[in-house]
Design an enzyme around this catalytic site. Structure first.
Site, PDB file in Angstrom:
ATOM      1  N   PRO A   2       0.807  -1.201   0.000  1.00  0.00           N
ATOM      2  CA  PRO A   2       0.000   0.000   0.000  1.00  0.00           C
ATOM      3  C   PRO A   2       0.847   1.260   0.000  1.00  0.00           C
ATOM      4  O   PRO A   2       1.822   1.365   0.722  1.00  0.00           O
ATOM      5  CB  PRO A   2      -0.786  -0.103   1.299  1.00  0.00           C
ATOM      6  CG  PRO A   2      -0.310  -1.326   1.986  1.00  0.00           C
ATOM      7  CD  PRO A   2       0.941  -1.755   1.336  1.00  0.00           C
ATOM      8  N   GLU A   3       0.427   2.189  -0.815  1.00  0.00           N
ATOM      9  CA  GLU A   3       1.002   3.525  -0.812  1.00  0.00           C
ATOM     10  C   GLU A   3      -0.024   4.447  -0.154  1.00  0.00           C
ATOM     11  O   GLU A   3      -1.023   3.981   0.371  1.00  0.00           O
ATOM     12  CB  GLU A   3       1.334   3.941  -2.249  1.00  0.00           C
ATOM     13  CG  GLU A   3       2.231   2.904  -2.945  1.00  0.00           C
ATOM     14  CD  GLU A   3       2.567   3.241  -4.377  1.00  0.00           C
ATOM     15  OE1 GLU A   3       2.715   4.426  -4.687  1.00  0.00           O
ATOM     16  OE2 GLU A   3       2.686   2.309  -5.189  1.00  0.00           O
ATOM     17  N   HIS A 106      -2.085 -16.148   7.334  1.00  0.00           N
ATOM     18  CA  HIS A 106      -1.007 -15.231   7.700  1.00  0.00           C
ATOM     19  C   HIS A 106      -1.438 -14.169   8.692  1.00  0.00           C
ATOM     20  O   HIS A 106      -0.907 -13.076   8.692  1.00  0.00           O
ATOM     21  CB  HIS A 106      -0.440 -14.582   6.450  1.00  0.00           C
ATOM     22  CG  HIS A 106       0.043 -15.580   5.447  1.00  0.00           C
ATOM     23  ND1 HIS A 106       1.123 -16.406   5.690  1.00  0.00           N
ATOM     24  CD2 HIS A 106      -0.421 -15.915   4.231  1.00  0.00           C
ATOM     25  CE1 HIS A 106       1.310 -17.192   4.645  1.00  0.00           C
ATOM     26  NE2 HIS A 106       0.376 -16.926   3.744  1.00  0.00           N
ATOM     27  N   ARG A 124       3.982 -11.628   3.859  1.00  0.00           N
ATOM     28  CA  ARG A 124       5.442 -11.499   3.764  1.00  0.00           C
ATOM     29  C   ARG A 124       6.115 -11.105   5.075  1.00  0.00           C
ATOM     30  O   ARG A 124       7.347 -11.074   5.138  1.00  0.00           O
ATOM     31  CB  ARG A 124       5.806 -10.493   2.673  1.00  0.00           C
ATOM     32  CG  ARG A 124       5.800 -11.133   1.316  1.00  0.00           C
ATOM     33  CD  ARG A 124       6.046 -10.130   0.227  1.00  0.00           C
ATOM     34  NE  ARG A 124       7.458  -9.890  -0.003  1.00  0.00           N
ATOM     35  CZ  ARG A 124       7.903  -9.096  -0.965  1.00  0.00           C
ATOM     36  NH1 ARG A 124       7.070  -8.453  -1.726  1.00  0.00           N
ATOM     37  NH2 ARG A 124       9.186  -8.944  -1.141  1.00  0.00           N
TER      38      ARG A 124
END
Length: 281
Positions: A2-3, A106, A124
């Site tokens: 995300p930006e 996750h 990640r």
DNA sequence: ATTATATCCTGATCGC
DNA sequence: TGCGATCAGGATATAA
């Protein structure tokens, strides 16, 4: 992942959804987050949710004492909110696995609240958490491009002595906070500026175009609830809409929307840059 | 002061 | 269908 627009989207949606919720149970599944002492947030109530740079700021309160949980989603992090069902329903395990929440493989962190459950899901494991006494204590190394201080003149001052090519410069969080690899390329295309331009060598007219496009591109993306490139999800698990409007990102070899010449890709500072060699000078 | 590189992780994708 | 190589929207520490 995300930006700025994606983080803003998540913050807005969470703000509407979980304000007032009180944390009844904290579960940390990932040892990497253990040092944050997240368990101390038990009993706190969500007061507000905002964005600080690329991070989500969850403002909490207990006994009139404020604390801020800052979550950085990095590449693959998601904050998902599932309101409590009005009535408890039995869900089959395989259904649970594919639901937006709960079965996520996750899940790194879970807050069970009286009105629902908030999960931090991060395949990640690059994402981070930190707790601050208040919003004012959160350090912001660069300027927020949507703030009032971010004028064309302010951008010009920031750029003045920079020797770096513009595209990698736009990714510097110690200058402008919030741009990432997608929006940096998109903004440069929309401003008609080459990613190879030396940042400090832009003419005043180019600085103004860059400033305009930083603000208008980010604003448009926020209106579309962000860009879902491969896996960005809003807090309710839905996709953003701005990917329909991407002009260059991941479009190598495809025709430029303006001049029809093929979009090119190059690597700058280890990251892909996409651009039109004719429309961007 | 800039710049490349390695690193943190896992998953998806592609070529064989 | 499986396997290894490569690549990801982020950011930092380190080296050059």
């Amino acid at each position: 992942m995300p930006e700025l627009p994606e983080v803003e989207t998540v913050a807005r949606q969470l703000s509407a959804a979980l304000c007032g919720a009180r944390i009844a149970e904290v579960t940390v599944f990932d040892g990497k987050l253990a040092h944050c002492e997240l368990e101390t947030l038990l009993g706190h109530r969500f007061e507000a949710v905002g964005r600080i740079g690329k991070q989500v700021a969850l403002v909490l309160q207990r006994a009139k004492r404020e604390r801020v949980l800052l979550v950085h989603l990095r590449m693959s992090g998601r904050l998902l909110w599932q309101p409590s069902a009005p009535q408890q329903r039995v869900v089959a395990p395989d259904q649970l696995l594919h639901s937006k929440l709960g079965g996520a493989k996750h899940t790194r962190l879970r807050f069970r609240c009286n009105t629902g459950t908030l999960e931090f899901v991060d395949p990640r494991r690059f994402g981070t958490c930190a707790i601050y006494p208040s919003r004012a204590d959160v350090p912001l190394p660069g300027i927020d491009p949507l703030s009032d201080e971010f004028t064309a003149e302010a951008l010009g001052r920031l750029l003045k002595d920079a020797r770096q090519p513009l595209k990698p410069w736009l990714l510097r969080q110690d200058r402008i906070v919030g741009l990432g690899n997608i929006y940096a390329s998109e903004i440069l295309f929309r401003a008609g500026i080459s990613p190879f331009c030396i940042a400090g060598a832009l003419r005043a007219s180019a600085v103004r175009r860059l400033h305009d496009q930083i603000r208008s591109t980010l604003s448009a993306a926020i209106e579309m609830c962000g860009t879902t490139f491969s896996d960005f999800q809003q807090s309710n698990g839905e996709s953003g809409g701005f990917q329909e409007f991407l002009t260059v990102y991941e479009r190598e070899g495809l025709p430029c929307v303006r001049c029809k010449l093929p979009i090119e890709r190059t690597v700058q500072a280890g990251r892909s840059s996409y651009y039109c060699p004719k429309c961007q000078r």
